[in-house]
Design a protein around this motif. Structure first.
Motif, PDB file in Angstrom:
ATOM      1  N   PHE A  49      -4.604 -10.686   2.337  1.00  0.00           N
ATOM      2  CA  PHE A  49      -4.855  -9.551   2.271  1.00  0.00           C
ATOM      3  C   PHE A  49      -4.086  -8.414   2.348  1.00  0.00           C
ATOM      4  N   LYS A  50      -2.381  -8.765   1.988  1.00  0.00           N
ATOM      5  CA  LYS A  50      -1.788  -7.556   2.183  1.00  0.00           C
ATOM      6  C   LYS A  50      -1.530  -7.213   3.560  1.00  0.00           C
ATOM      7  N   THR A  51      -1.996  -7.835   4.579  1.00  0.00           N
ATOM      8  CA  THR A  51      -1.207  -7.975   5.715  1.00  0.00           C
ATOM      9  C   THR A  51       0.351  -8.239   6.595  1.00  0.00           C
ATOM     10  N   ASN A  52       0.337  -7.826   7.611  1.00  0.00           N
ATOM     11  CA  ASN A  52       1.857  -8.461   8.360  1.00  0.00           C
ATOM     12  C   ASN A  52       0.809  -9.103   9.411  1.00  0.00           C
ATOM     13  N   MET A  53       0.110  -8.497   9.862  1.00  0.00           N
ATOM     14  CA  MET A  53      -0.449  -9.513  10.748  1.00  0.00           C
ATOM     15  C   MET A  53      -0.942 -10.969  10.697  1.00  0.00           C
ATOM     16  N   ASP A  54      -1.513 -11.477  11.960  1.00  0.00           N
ATOM     17  CA  ASP A  54      -1.772 -13.721  11.633  1.00  0.00           C
ATOM     18  C   ASP A  54      -3.026 -13.409  10.745  1.00  0.00           C
ATOM     19  N   VAL A  55      -3.940 -13.935  10.228  1.00  0.00           N
ATOM     20  CA  VAL A  55      -4.674 -14.530   9.391  1.00  0.00           C
ATOM     21  C   VAL A  55      -5.332 -15.476  10.139  1.00  0.00           C
ATOM     22  N   LEU A  56      -6.083 -15.788  10.443  1.00  0.00           N
ATOM     23  CA  LEU A  56      -7.120 -17.191  11.442  1.00  0.00           C
ATOM     24  C   LEU A  56      -8.423 -17.656  10.653  1.00  0.00           C
ATOM     25  N   THR A  57      -7.936 -19.330  10.309  1.00  0.00           N
ATOM     26  CA  THR A  57      -8.436 -19.354   9.862  1.00  0.00           C
ATOM     27  C   THR A  57     -10.103 -20.988  10.504  1.00  0.00           C
ATOM     28  N   LEU A  58     -11.024 -19.890  10.284  1.00  0.00           N
ATOM     29  CA  LEU A  58     -12.126 -20.768  10.861  1.00  0.00           C
ATOM     30  C   LEU A  58     -12.653 -21.588  10.598  1.00  0.00           C
ATOM     31  N   LYS A 147     -11.086   2.353   0.492  1.00  0.00           N
ATOM     32  CA  LYS A 147      -9.775   2.891   0.542  1.00  0.00           C
ATOM     33  C   LYS A 147     -10.457   4.654   0.855  1.00  0.00           C
ATOM     34  N   ALA A 148     -11.356   4.447  -0.188  1.00  0.00           N
ATOM     35  CA  ALA A 148     -11.967   6.308   0.079  1.00  0.00           C
ATOM     36  C   ALA A 148     -12.562   5.606   1.691  1.00  0.00           C
ATOM     37  N   ILE A 149     -13.382   5.289   2.089  1.00  0.00           N
ATOM     38  CA  ILE A 149     -14.577   4.947   3.467  1.00  0.00           C
ATOM     39  C   ILE A 149     -13.657   4.873   4.427  1.00  0.00           C
ATOM     40  N   ALA A 150     -12.367   3.920   4.012  1.00  0.00           N
ATOM     41  CA  ALA A 150     -11.326   4.714   4.993  1.00  0.00           C
ATOM     42  C   ALA A 150     -10.681   5.019   6.387  1.00  0.00           C
ATOM     43  N   LYS A 154     -10.655   7.295   9.268  1.00  0.00           N
ATOM     44  CA  LYS A 154      -9.680   7.568   9.510  1.00  0.00           C
ATOM     45  C   LYS A 154      -9.747   9.299  10.858  1.00  0.00           C
ATOM     46  N   ARG A 155     -10.141   9.780   9.381  1.00  0.00           N
ATOM     47  CA  ARG A 155     -10.434  11.619  10.301  1.00  0.00           C
ATOM     48  C   ARG A 155     -11.291  11.395  11.342  1.00  0.00           C
ATOM     49  N   HIS A 156     -11.950  10.214  11.563  1.00  0.00           N
ATOM     50  CA  HIS A 156     -12.990  10.380  12.589  1.00  0.00           C
ATOM     51  C   HIS A 156     -12.755   9.225  14.062  1.00  0.00           C
ATOM     52  N   ASP A 157     -10.837   8.544  13.237  1.00  0.00           N
ATOM     53  CA  ASP A 157     -10.595   7.404  14.126  1.00  0.00           C
ATOM     54  C   ASP A 157     -11.072   6.937  14.590  1.00  0.00           C
ATOM     55  N   VAL A 158     -12.311   6.402  14.175  1.00  0.00           N
ATOM     56  CA  VAL A 158     -13.187   4.485  13.857  1.00  0.00           C
ATOM     57  C   VAL A 158     -13.057   3.604  13.344  1.00  0.00           C
ATOM     58  N   PRO A 159     -12.295   2.894  14.096  1.00  0.00           N
ATOM     59  CA  PRO A 159     -11.987   1.032  13.318  1.00  0.00           C
ATOM     60  C   PRO A 159     -12.963   0.684  11.842  1.00  0.00           C
ATOM     61  N   VAL A 160     -11.869  -0.106  11.430  1.00  0.00           N
ATOM     62  CA  VAL A 160     -13.028  -0.080   9.779  1.00  0.00           C
ATOM     63  C   VAL A 160     -13.202  -2.080  10.065  1.00  0.00           C
ATOM     64  N   PRO A 172      -8.572  -5.342  -5.337  1.00  0.00           N
ATOM     65  CA  PRO A 172      -7.554  -5.328  -4.852  1.00  0.00           C
ATOM     66  C   PRO A 172      -8.369  -4.266  -3.548  1.00  0.00           C
ATOM     67  N   LEU A 173      -7.380  -5.655  -2.463  1.00  0.00           N
ATOM     68  CA  LEU A 173      -7.904  -4.558  -0.969  1.00  0.00           C
ATOM     69  C   LEU A 173      -6.072  -4.440  -0.263  1.00  0.00           C
ATOM     70  N   GLU A 174      -6.028  -3.635   0.267  1.00  0.00           N
ATOM     71  CA  GLU A 174      -4.365  -3.561   0.962  1.00  0.00           C
ATOM     72  C   GLU A 174      -5.072  -3.266   2.614  1.00  0.00           C
ATOM     73  N   MET A 175      -5.059  -4.264   3.961  1.00  0.00           N
ATOM     74  CA  MET A 175      -5.462  -4.631   4.847  1.00  0.00           C
ATOM     75  C   MET A 175      -4.449  -3.425   5.348  1.00  0.00           C
ATOM     76  N   ASP A 176      -2.984  -3.651   5.625  1.00  0.00           N
ATOM     77  CA  ASP A 176      -2.632  -2.782   6.415  1.00  0.00           C
ATOM     78  C   ASP A 176      -2.464  -0.952   5.874  1.00  0.00           C
ATOM     79  N   GLU A 177      -1.980  -1.134   4.664  1.00  0.00           N
ATOM     80  CA  GLU A 177      -1.672   0.764   3.688  1.00  0.00           C
ATOM     81  C   GLU A 177      -3.342   1.270   3.723  1.00  0.00           C
ATOM     82  N   TRP A 178      -4.352   0.443   3.779  1.00  0.00           N
ATOM     83  CA  TRP A 178      -5.306   1.535   4.272  1.00  0.00           C
ATOM     84  C   TRP A 178      -6.129   1.067   5.771  1.00  0.00           C
ATOM     85  N   GLY A 179      -5.083   0.542   6.000  1.00  0.00           N
ATOM     86  CA  GLY A 179      -5.861   0.986   8.668  1.00  0.00           C
ATOM     87  C   GLY A 179      -6.961   0.548   8.021  1.00  0.00           C
TER      88      GLY A 179
END
Length: 361
Positions: A49-58, A147-150, A154-160, A172-179
């Motif tokens: 996931f390229k993240t420092n956050m927890d990844v949850l398994t369902l 990345k471009a969509i994020a 980001k310019r509108h402070d909207v969570p993605v 490629p998907l960079e969860m933390d780096e791409w915000g």
């Protein structure tokens, strides 16, 4: 090969090393053996996931993970925007409506990618609690530039929120780096494992949204799942699909041993090979090649042929592909090439397709 080769959007082929793990007796989910297994899986998933956050398994399909995100991040009546480019964007929208959200959908059309300028205009018109988008739309064979969509969001402070069900571990998907604030995937696509598990990761901002959520949830309560992951002996709140966890642990070991950059490069080469071969055969790609997926190729059915006849012909010869969905039914065929794919599988698929076109003409 005696079994059918799954050249589909999922489930996908499973490597022998992973199948061998599936044949083992499952661990009991409240034992030291499982805690160690689950801890290692969690570590692997964070790297992918390229993240420092927890990844949850369902224990669910990818759609369960999508529903869990909606149930956990919003309050009834929240206004969200779904950027749709096909069937699975529409599915995410349907889930938001089922939970009583005040959802808008901006439909870019099946076969197109998100238009960043139109997205920007839509985000200017309302204050949205989140933007929901699909990275890889398997109904059309199109990949979005997340990345471009994020960056626009980001310019509108909207969570993605990203549906990466068919893409994580393949492109490629960079969860933390791409915000990115929420990412969902599952076991049976690029992670080369049997169906049965979805995986969800949330950002700090998304966890704050979860604290304020008032929508009903029980089995898919992500806060419960997070408490389980953060234990000294990590586990799930309820009995998970242990055998599939064992399989995904093995498959993610394999991906990480190859190296994710190498995995992405190999997947791109496969995508290029499929697209070139399709054109060499004389067929037409459904989406524009500049936005075509490296994980699945959608092909227009040529005049004089029926999609169902091509699919059945290939299935009888051991190659399983799929047709179009909704209004594209009968108009396209879809060839999946995500996850575990070998040159032999590709060559057999191309041969079966060529023979279908010859024998059905």
């Amino acid at each position: 090969m005696s079994d059918k080769i799954l050249m589909t959007p999922g489930p996908t082929m499973v490597p022998k090393e992973v199948l061998d793990v599936c044949h083992l007796q499952p661990y009991h989910h409240r034992t030291p053996e499982f805690y160690e297994l689950f801890s290692c899986l969690n570590s692997n998933l964070k790297k992918i996931f390229k993240t420092n956050m927890d990844v949850l398994t369902l224990t669910s399909s990818g759609t369960g993970g999508m529903e869990a995100v909606v149930a956990n991040l919003f309050k009834k009546g929240d206004k969200v925007l779904v950027a749709s480019i096909g069937h699975f964007g529409e599915r995410f929208y349907d889930i938001t409506k089922a939970y009583g959200l005040d959802s808008d959908i901006i439909d870019f059309g099946w076969g197109n990618a998100v238009d960043l300028n139109k997205l920007e205009d839509a985000l200017k018109k309302n204050e949205y609690k989140a933007l929901i988008v699909t990275q890889n739309e398997t109904s059309t064979g199109v990949t979005n530039d997340i990345k471009a969509i994020a960056d626009v969001a980001k310019r509108h402070d909207v969570p993605v929120i990203v549906d990466a069900v068919s893409s994580l571990g393949g492109i490629p998907l960079e969860m933390d780096e791409w915000g990115l604030d929420a990412v969902v995937t599952c076991s049976q696509k690029c992670l080369m494992s049997p169906p049965g598990l979805s995986f969800v990761a949330l950002s700090e901002r998304a966890w704050q949204m979860a604290e304020e959520s008032d929508l009903p949830k029980y089995y898919f309560d992500l806060k419960k799942a997070r408490r389980g992951v953060q234990k000294e002996k990590p586990d799930n709140p309820y009995t998970p699909a242990v055998s599939t966890i064992m399989a995904v642990k093995k498959a993610t070991d394999m991906l990480l041993n190859i190296g994710m950059d190498t995995v992405y490069k190999n997947q791109h080469l496969i995508g290029e090979k499929v697209r070139k071969t399709i054109k060499d055969i004389g067929l037409k790609l459904f989406p524009d090649e500049s936005i075509s997926s490296d994980l699945l190729t959608a092909v227009e059915v040529p005049e004089g042929y029926k999609a169902g006849d091509i699919i059945n012909y290939m299935s009888e010869r051991g190659i399983l592909i799929t047709g179009g969905q909704a209004h594209l039914k009968g108009k396209i065929i879809r060839i999946g090439h995500m996850g575990y794919i070998t040159d032999e599988m590709l060559d057999l698929t191309f041969d079966a397709l060529k023979n279908a076109l010859s024998d059905l003409s």
